[in-house]
Every structure is written in C-alpha cells, then in structure tokens.
Design an enzyme around this catalytic site. Structure first.
Site: not given
Length: 164
Positions: A17, A41, A90, A127
């Site tokens: 990040h 989440k 990514r 994460s």
C-alpha cells in the site's frame, strides 16, 4: 493543483500500500488516502485506527493526507475536488474487478482511474492474507511497517485470547 485519491480499507496497511501511495505522491501535488468504512469485511482495526496508522506511516510525504470516507468513492472525490483515482493492481484478477469499478465511476461522474502495477516485491501481499497468516501464528513483520506489525500482533493476540 492536481489531486489524486488512493482508496482502500488498509486493514492493516502494508508495504505494498505504502509503495503505491509514495509513487502516487511523486506524480500528483496532493494525495488523499481515503480509508473506507467497508462493512463487508471482517476488519481487524476500526476505521479511525486505520486512519491513525496510515497518518503515521505517510507522515514523511508532505503532500499526502489521510481521511476517512463512507459511501460512494465518486461522491468523496467530488466533495474533495479529486482529479483522479489511483488503484494499485497486483494480478489480472485485480484488473478485472477494478476496470469495472473504474468504468462505473467514470460513467457516474467522469472521473478517471489510473492503474498502477504493484512493485514485484509486494505483488503477492494483501491485507487479508497478512491477517490470515498472523492469525495462524505466522510472522508478518516483513510485510508491515514496524509499528503496524506490533499493533497487528497485539490485536491478533487479543482476539485469540478473547480480550478484544
């Protein structure tokens, strides 16, 4: 003045990040790191805690500020006169999802999204993977700034002992 936003949940903020944020700061006059309140989440840290951690982690970059947001990102962008959304990618699967979001955001407000490839050193780090490895007892210090690694370990330990 050009202003970009780097949105995310940042739970916890990783070196990946921070790499995207730093590279964005080198391209724009001002960068707002927008910490979203994502209800879908299983968060390790409260949104205000993430803002505090990110503010500390980004303190060396003068044009970067961290702000909490809720609701549509495009509304946040309009309210803060943001010129562009920057998203780190990514993998191809990230692109598939983010392209759809970028097209929707552009259709809603005309704001453009810039995709920035993750640095190879961090491309496999997320994460959620850091949380999972830490929860299972793995060492995640190499993926996080030292203070955030310490806070993550403390939070995981508290959850495992039921004292959170």
């Amino acid at each position: 003045m050009s202003r970009a936003v780097c949105p995310g949940s940042f739970d916890p903020v990783t070196h990946g990040h921070l790499d995207i944020i730093e590279r964005t700061a080198n391209m724009f006059d001002e960068v707002i790191v927008a910490v979203g309140k994502n209800r879908s989440k299983n968060a390790l840290f409260e949104p205000a805690e993430r803002v505090e951690m990110l503010s500390e982690a980004c303190s060396e970059w003068p044009g970067v500020r961290v702000q909490l947001f809720e609701g549509l990102l495009v509304d946040f962008c309009s309210a803060n006169r943001v010129d562009v959304i920057v998203k780190g990618l990514r993998f191809v699967s990230d692109f598939d999802y983010e392209l759809q979001m970028a097209q929707m955001n552009h259709q809603l407000t005309g704001i453009d999204t810039v995709f920035m490839p993750a640095a190879a050193a961090w491309s496999y780090v997320s994460s959620s993977l850091v949380r999972e490895v830490a929860t299972l007892g793995g060492d995640v210090e190499q993926f996080l700034p030292p203070s955030i690694a310490r806070l993550t370990a403390e939070r995981i330990a508290a959850r495992l002992t039921g004292s959170s």
